[in-house]
Each structure stands twice: as structure tokens, then as C-alpha cells.
Design an enzyme around this catalytic site. Structure first.
Site, mmCIF file in Angstrom:
data_model
loop_
_atom_site.group_PDB
_atom_site.id
_atom_site.type_symbol
_atom_site.label_atom_id
_atom_site.label_comp_id
_atom_site.label_asym_id
_atom_site.label_seq_id
_atom_site.Cartn_x
_atom_site.Cartn_y
_atom_site.Cartn_z
ATOM 1 N N SER A 45 92.486 54.667 42.834
ATOM 2 C CA SER A 45 91.592 55.729 43.288
ATOM 3 C C SER A 45 90.178 55.201 43.499
ATOM 4 O O SER A 45 89.481 55.645 44.421
ATOM 5 C CB SER A 45 91.596 56.905 42.308
ATOM 6 O OG SER A 45 91.261 56.485 41.007
ATOM 7 N N GLU A 46 89.735 54.266 42.666
ATOM 8 C CA GLU A 46 88.446 53.602 42.894
ATOM 9 C C GLU A 46 88.490 52.144 42.471
ATOM 10 O O GLU A 46 89.122 51.799 41.470
ATOM 11 C CB GLU A 46 87.304 54.290 42.144
ATOM 12 C CG GLU A 46 86.492 55.265 42.965
ATOM 13 C CD GLU A 46 87.101 56.645 42.962
ATOM 14 O OE1 GLU A 46 86.680 57.477 43.795
ATOM 15 O OE2 GLU A 46 87.980 56.904 42.146
ATOM 16 N N THR A 47 87.803 51.335 43.267
ATOM 17 C CA THR A 47 87.481 49.963 42.895
ATOM 18 C C THR A 47 85.970 49.867 42.817
ATOM 19 O O THR A 47 85.260 50.283 43.744
ATOM 20 C CB THR A 47 88.025 48.958 43.916
ATOM 21 O OG1 THR A 47 89.460 49.027 43.932
ATOM 22 C CG2 THR A 47 87.602 47.543 43.576
#
Length: 286
Positions: A45-47
Site C-alpha cells: 500500500s505504501e513504500t
């Protein structure tokens, strides 16, 4: 170039629970196109990208860094679980010697400190306004079907829609939601919604005493459902604080992975505390 990368399951003390985030440590900024390529490759979902501000900076001694967050499809202005993972990487893996580290971000300065085995993050606090449900009736139907609603709110700052289920609903009503991501996008006709929070009153009298529950859906950012969402709680905290008359709140995000957040309102800011578990460490070559 080899980039150190860590993956943490955030807002949990168990592996394979909470919300996984990748953290890339960069001694200097990358060519712009590589941020999105790496985030798409990681497909979380996020890096997060923690970037030294000066060539002489060390991840172990510097107290200030730049921080950016990317979903698999785009850059975002704020992300809680990837911020927690970034601070934890500096404190626990790089043994950063400072009492707090500060991230310069698209949402301003975010201060982070250790508290035992938790990370406490100083985050913005966002207000909501009443939203006419008829204006977004199609989207509401896709997300919650015919479940009764207690409140419909909108956060202009974050472009998040907040749907509060009626107090007569059981928690199973929340956990059984399965909105179609594609239909969510096509049914939103106003162009102003980029994420939907569904929330309901908790059971603070029962152990462990959660004040409210929630889930978060953001297919507009390539995230059908985000398992545990710090940025959504920047909206939820003020809403539930006003409804419950409390400055300290314990929240649970009721996704399949699930996660717990400790919230404390401090004036116009919000402390979000949570733990995490590192599940992977390596390098990515570009």
C-alpha cells in the site's frame, strides 16, 4: 545502485498482521522516475523513501530527513504506517542516537520518538464537515449497501469520506463489508473523494476497550483496502474525540489483518502510537 530496504508490519506486534510498508534508505535523492517504479515493484500500500538531507548525514546520527510515500500508482501527501516503519527503521535498525527524528514531508514536519517498543508520531489533526448523502448516494450504496448510517462527513483536507454506521449495527456489519473497488471509483461522481472511511462506535467497557472501529478503502490510489491507516485516524481522532468527549482514544482497524492505534489529541495536533514487526530486510538494485 543498491538501496537498503526493510519491510515492516506496522501497528501490530505480530508478523503478517497490521499494515506492511517498505522503507528505502537513500543517501541522496533518486532520479524522479525511480520512486514510482520501486513502489510499483514492491506492490505494498505504501513504500517510503527516507532521504538524507546532506551528503555527510548518517542514518545513525542525523536527526532530520526528507520522507516521501508512494502507493503502487502515485505519490501521497500523508501515510501513517509507512512513517512508523521509517522511524522504526532508523531507531531499531540504524540505532539512531537522537531522542526524536523529524521528517520533512508534503504534510510538513512530522516528529517521531520512541516510547518503549512503540513509535509515537506527531501528526496533523483534520476536521470534517457534514456531507449531503444524496450527493454521493451511489458511492454509499456500493460501500455499505443498505446498512443504516448515523453520520456522513467529509474531510476537505484529505479528500476522505467518513461513513459512520448506526450504533444499532453489530461489529460483524463492519467486518463483512466487501465493496467492489472498480464500482467505488465509477460511482463517485463529484470528483472530490479519494478514500472512504467506514467507522462505528467501539466498546470501551470491554477489554481491551476500543473506543471505535474502522476500515478504509482507497481504490483511487490503487489500494482496494488499506489494512491499518494512520492518515485516516488523523480524521477519525477529532471526530470521535468530539463525539465521546475524550482526548485519549484506543482504536482498532477491523481489516482482515487488523491493527491497533493509540491516539492522543494535543491541541491542533495528534499523537499516534503503535508498534511494528520487521519481516524482511535486503537490497533493491536499480
Amino acid at each position: 545502485m543498491d538501496i537498503p530496504i526493510f519491510v515492516m508490519d506496522a501497528f501490530t506486534n505480530l508478523p503478517f498482521k497490521g499494515n506492511p510498508a517498505a522503507v528505502c534508505l537513500l543517501q541522496k535523492a533518486l532520479p524522479e522516475e525511480f520512486y514510482q517504479k520501486i513502489a510499483t515493484e514492491m506492490n505494498l500500500s505504501e513504500t517510503a523513501f527516507v532521504i538524507c538531507q546532506n551528503a555527510a548525514d548518517s542514518f545513525s546520527t542525523a536527526s532530520r530527513f526528507n520522507l516521501r510515500w508512494f502507493t503502487p500508482t502515485n505519490e501521497v501527501k500523508l501515510c501513517g504506517h509507512a512513517t512508523l516503519a521509517s522511524a522504526a527503521t532508523l531507531f531499531f535498525h540504524k540505532k539512531n542516537t537522537n531522542q526524536q527524528v523529524v521528517f520533512d514531508t508534503l504534510s510538513g514536519e512530522l516528529c517521531n520518538r520512541m516510547r518503549g517498543d512503540s513509535i509515537v508520531m506527531d501528526f496533523p489533526l483534520y476536521t470534517t464537515i457534514s456531507q449531503d448523502p444524496h450527493e454521493i448516494a451511489d458511492l454509499i450504496t456500493v460501500v455499505v449497501g443498505d446498512l443504516p448510517l448515523e453520520d456522513v462527513r467529509y474531510s476537505e483536507d484529505t479528500k476522505k469520506l467518513l461513513l459512520r454506521l448506526a450504533d444499532t449495527c453489530d461489529t460483524s456489519a463492519l467486518t463483512s463489508l466487501r465493496p467492489d473497488p472498480e464500482k467505488m471509483v465509477t460511482s463517485e461522481h463529484t470528483g472530490k473523494v479519494k478514500g472512504v472511511i467506514v467507522t462505528m462506535r467501539g466498546a470501551p467497557e470491554s477489554q481491551p476497550g476500543y473506543d471505535f472501529f474502522s476500515r478504509y478503502f482507497a481504490p483511487w490510489n490503487g489500494i482496494p483496502e488499506d489494512p491499518v491507516t494512520g492518515s485516516a485516524h488523523s480524521v477519525l481522532a477529532k471526530y470521535w474525540s468530539e463525539k465521546l468527549g475524550k482526548q485519549r482514544l484506543l482504536a482498532y482497524q477491523s481489516s482482515m489483518r487488523g491493527g491497533e492505534l493509540e491516539l492522543e489529541i494535543k491541541g491542533q495536533r495528534l499523537d499516534i502510537a503503535g508498534r511494528g514487526v520487521f519481516v524482511l530486510q535486503g537490497t533493491i538494485s536499480i
